[in-house]
Design a protein around this motif. Structure first.
Motif, PDB file in Angstrom:
ATOM      1  N   SER A 206     -15.614 -12.495   1.729  1.00  0.00           N
ATOM      2  CA  SER A 206     -16.968 -12.646   1.193  1.00  0.00           C
ATOM      3  C   SER A 206     -18.022 -12.160   2.156  1.00  0.00           C
ATOM      4  O   SER A 206     -19.201 -12.030   1.709  1.00  0.00           O
ATOM      5  CB  SER A 206     -16.880 -13.964   0.458  1.00  0.00           C
ATOM      6  OG  SER A 206     -16.641 -15.054   1.336  1.00  0.00           O
ATOM      7  N   PHE A 207     -17.716 -12.435   3.415  1.00  0.00           N
ATOM      8  CA  PHE A 207     -18.644 -12.445   4.308  1.00  0.00           C
ATOM      9  C   PHE A 207     -18.061 -11.869   6.101  1.00  0.00           C
ATOM     10  O   PHE A 207     -17.135 -12.224   5.973  1.00  0.00           O
ATOM     11  CB  PHE A 207     -19.643 -13.575   4.774  1.00  0.00           C
ATOM     12  CG  PHE A 207     -19.162 -14.518   5.542  1.00  0.00           C
ATOM     13  CD1 PHE A 207     -18.891 -14.833   6.832  1.00  0.00           C
ATOM     14  CD2 PHE A 207     -18.541 -15.691   4.632  1.00  0.00           C
ATOM     15  CE1 PHE A 207     -18.461 -16.038   7.478  1.00  0.00           C
ATOM     16  CE2 PHE A 207     -17.914 -16.823   5.019  1.00  0.00           C
ATOM     17  CZ  PHE A 207     -17.940 -16.953   6.612  1.00  0.00           C
ATOM     18  N   ARG A 228     -20.564  -9.618   1.310  1.00  0.00           N
ATOM     19  CA  ARG A 228     -19.904  -8.704   0.175  1.00  0.00           C
ATOM     20  C   ARG A 228     -20.753  -8.798  -0.903  1.00  0.00           C
ATOM     21  O   ARG A 228     -20.980  -9.709  -1.487  1.00  0.00           O
ATOM     22  CB  ARG A 228     -18.538  -9.049   0.132  1.00  0.00           C
ATOM     23  CG  ARG A 228     -17.453  -7.891  -0.307  1.00  0.00           C
ATOM     24  CD  ARG A 228     -17.294  -6.727   0.560  1.00  0.00           C
ATOM     25  NE  ARG A 228     -16.655  -5.798   0.211  1.00  0.00           N
ATOM     26  CZ  ARG A 228     -15.354  -5.731   0.334  1.00  0.00           C
ATOM     27  NH1 ARG A 228     -14.655  -6.705   1.126  1.00  0.00           N
ATOM     28  NH2 ARG A 228     -14.539  -4.553  -0.042  1.00  0.00           N
ATOM     29  N   ASN A 229     -20.924  -7.404  -1.759  1.00  0.00           N
ATOM     30  CA  ASN A 229     -21.501  -7.345  -2.604  1.00  0.00           C
ATOM     31  C   ASN A 229     -20.769  -6.431  -3.508  1.00  0.00           C
ATOM     32  O   ASN A 229     -19.943  -5.581  -3.123  1.00  0.00           O
ATOM     33  CB  ASN A 229     -23.049  -7.129  -2.679  1.00  0.00           C
ATOM     34  CG  ASN A 229     -23.464  -5.794  -1.937  1.00  0.00           C
ATOM     35  OD1 ASN A 229     -22.658  -4.709  -2.087  1.00  0.00           O
ATOM     36  ND2 ASN A 229     -24.470  -5.774  -1.216  1.00  0.00           N
ATOM     37  N   ALA A 230     -21.192  -5.879  -4.684  1.00  0.00           N
ATOM     38  CA  ALA A 230     -20.447  -4.995  -5.545  1.00  0.00           C
ATOM     39  C   ALA A 230     -20.324  -3.749  -5.329  1.00  0.00           C
ATOM     40  O   ALA A 230     -19.624  -2.989  -5.483  1.00  0.00           O
ATOM     41  CB  ALA A 230     -21.175  -5.121  -7.176  1.00  0.00           C
ATOM     42  N   LYS A 235     -26.955  -5.458   3.785  1.00  0.00           N
ATOM     43  CA  LYS A 235     -27.429  -4.895   5.152  1.00  0.00           C
ATOM     44  C   LYS A 235     -27.181  -6.377   5.898  1.00  0.00           C
ATOM     45  O   LYS A 235     -27.476  -7.342   5.692  1.00  0.00           O
ATOM     46  CB  LYS A 235     -28.983  -4.688   4.717  1.00  0.00           C
ATOM     47  CG  LYS A 235     -29.387  -3.730   6.147  1.00  0.00           C
ATOM     48  CD  LYS A 235     -30.846  -3.322   5.933  1.00  0.00           C
ATOM     49  CE  LYS A 235     -31.422  -2.540   6.897  1.00  0.00           C
ATOM     50  NZ  LYS A 235     -32.772  -1.977   6.569  1.00  0.00           N
ATOM     51  N   PRO A 236     -26.821  -6.114   7.304  1.00  0.00           N
ATOM     52  CA  PRO A 236     -26.534  -7.182   8.346  1.00  0.00           C
ATOM     53  C   PRO A 236     -27.915  -7.809   8.555  1.00  0.00           C
ATOM     54  O   PRO A 236     -29.128  -7.325   8.701  1.00  0.00           O
ATOM     55  CB  PRO A 236     -25.942  -6.447   9.324  1.00  0.00           C
ATOM     56  CG  PRO A 236     -25.587  -5.446   8.858  1.00  0.00           C
ATOM     57  CD  PRO A 236     -26.264  -5.079   7.722  1.00  0.00           C
ATOM     58  N   ASP A 308     -25.001 -21.122   2.844  1.00  0.00           N
ATOM     59  CA  ASP A 308     -25.719 -21.839   1.645  1.00  0.00           C
ATOM     60  C   ASP A 308     -26.968 -21.434   1.168  1.00  0.00           C
ATOM     61  O   ASP A 308     -27.266 -21.776   0.279  1.00  0.00           O
ATOM     62  CB  ASP A 308     -25.779 -23.371   2.062  1.00  0.00           C
ATOM     63  CG  ASP A 308     -24.463 -24.134   2.526  1.00  0.00           C
ATOM     64  OD1 ASP A 308     -23.570 -23.423   2.099  1.00  0.00           O
ATOM     65  OD2 ASP A 308     -24.376 -25.065   3.271  1.00  0.00           O
ATOM     66  N   ALA A 309     -27.694 -20.361   1.893  1.00  0.00           N
ATOM     67  CA  ALA A 309     -28.722 -19.871   1.449  1.00  0.00           C
ATOM     68  C   ALA A 309     -28.671 -18.824   0.419  1.00  0.00           C
ATOM     69  O   ALA A 309     -27.469 -18.094   0.320  1.00  0.00           O
ATOM     70  CB  ALA A 309     -29.495 -19.127   2.402  1.00  0.00           C
ATOM     71  N   PRO A 310     -29.393 -18.406  -0.517  1.00  0.00           N
ATOM     72  CA  PRO A 310     -29.192 -17.417  -1.601  1.00  0.00           C
ATOM     73  C   PRO A 310     -29.146 -15.847  -0.706  1.00  0.00           C
ATOM     74  O   PRO A 310     -29.847 -15.868  -0.002  1.00  0.00           O
ATOM     75  CB  PRO A 310     -30.666 -17.571  -2.373  1.00  0.00           C
ATOM     76  CG  PRO A 310     -30.905 -18.865  -2.249  1.00  0.00           C
ATOM     77  CD  PRO A 310     -30.629 -19.207  -1.034  1.00  0.00           C
ATOM     78  N   HIS A 311     -28.111 -15.022  -1.232  1.00  0.00           N
ATOM     79  CA  HIS A 311     -28.054 -13.777  -0.675  1.00  0.00           C
ATOM     80  C   HIS A 311     -27.770 -12.753  -1.697  1.00  0.00           C
ATOM     81  O   HIS A 311     -26.572 -12.832  -2.156  1.00  0.00           O
ATOM     82  CB  HIS A 311     -27.255 -13.652   0.557  1.00  0.00           C
ATOM     83  CG  HIS A 311     -25.788 -14.514   0.409  1.00  0.00           C
ATOM     84  ND1 HIS A 311     -24.773 -13.990  -0.346  1.00  0.00           N
ATOM     85  CD2 HIS A 311     -25.617 -15.864   0.784  1.00  0.00           C
ATOM     86  CE1 HIS A 311     -23.754 -15.063  -0.325  1.00  0.00           C
ATOM     87  NE2 HIS A 311     -24.299 -16.074   0.320  1.00  0.00           N
TER      88      HIS A 311
END
Length: 313
Positions: A206-207, A228-230, A235-236, A308-311
């Motif tokens: 996931s990351f 990780r996203n769809a 972007k780092p 824990d932050a939104p990403h």
């Protein structure tokens, strides 16, 4: 300006200069890991933990060392039974703790005159300790220089190599399926001129945390996180001044057994504050003799502010 706002502003400036997609989050200061025992006067890096957190393999000047936790403290490290003859480094433990992957310049076949600069080897953990290292297949070890392994929960392998002799290092992933490694694919962060190294991937992928050095004078390796996203990898994001020093490299990322603590290596030193009392001078001297002498040491910090932050990127 308050101290918290100042820290956030500094993080924003560092992230913008390094080309990350968002300002790094404020975080607590990292701490030196097991000073005088694990982090010592030599160059220490790459802590690989067993799932219960009570066994540790790490590298020190080309040798893999093993330490165990006893009564809340790490015991004096000893050379791993499969290390010491050749230059071994960058160990990483599988998330289930059943095997270790590491880098070595040992000959692929016993008696070979030619040896790789670095290839990946796997050694099983057994009830009695460790098995014999096995060279990973040519699907992964495609040349003379393959480094920095990280293992996902399904056995898939992340590592670094160069696409050509003059190219910067890039991150690669080989899917493990039906007992074998598939052809590796490069991780694409949109900047092939930047050198990316030392991946530490979450078990569920996931990351990923990794080191990156953007071209330019006085450049240093800095640690970034990508989610990780769809569409693949976001972007780092630069982990900011709490992790990345303007004057030192930060690299060799590893995740702790909770997969929420980041361990990394840097040769940063603790500043000496003057004037000082005699007791403070003696404490400074003990610290310098123990670990704080400009060699590479292992530090740790919680990844909670980022995880824990939104990403959404």
């Amino acid at each position: 300006m308050s101290s918290s706002l100042l820290l956030f502003a500094l993080a924003s400036l560092v992230s913008a200069a390094a080309g990350s997609s968002a300002a790094a989050l404020p975080a607590s200061a990292p701490g030196i890991f097991a000073p005088g025992v694990i982090s010592g006067p030599a160059n220490d890096a790459d802590p690989a933990f067993a799932p219960d957190g009570k066994l540790l393999v790490f590298s020190r000047n080309g040798v893999l060392l093993v330490s165990r936790m006893a009564k809340g403290k790490w015991e004096t490290p000893v050379i791993a039974p499969f290390s010491g003859q050749w230059s071994d480094q960058q160990p990483t433990m599988s998330p289930d703790g059943k095997f270790l992957v590491f880098v070595s310049n040992r000959p692929v076949n016993a008696g070979d005159d030619k040896r790789p600069a670095g290839n990946l080897w796997r050694v099983e953990r057994t009830r009695d300790g460790w098995g014999q290292p096995a060279h990973l297949p040519e699907t992964v070890n495609r040349g003379n220089s393959t480094w920095a392994p990280s293992v996902a929960a399904d056995g898939s392998l992340y590592f670094i190599e160069r696409a050509s002799p003059q190219a910067p290092f890039r991150l690669w992933r080989s899917q493990f399926r039906n007992g074998s490694y598939e052809t590796p694919t490069a991780l694409n962060f949109g900047d092939e001129a930047t050198q990316d190294v030392d991946p530490a991937v979450a078990p569920d992928e996931s990351f990923i945390v990794f080191g990156s050095m953007h071209p330019g004078p006085g450049a240093h390796e800095r640690l970034y996180i990508s989610f990780r996203n769809a569409a693949g990898w976001g972007k780092p994001v630069d982990l900011g001044p709490a992790v990345n020093s303007a004057d030192n490299d930060s690299n060799e990322a590893r995740l702790g057994p909770d997969f929420r603590t980041l361990y990394f290596s840097t040769d940063r030193t603790q500043p000496v504050k003057l004037p000082r009392t005699r007791a403070q001078a003696e404490a400074d001297l003990r610290r310098i003799q123990s670990w704080d002498n400009g060699s590479q040491n292992i530090w740790s910090i919680s990844l909670a502010p980022w995880l824990d932050a939104p990403h959404t990127q």
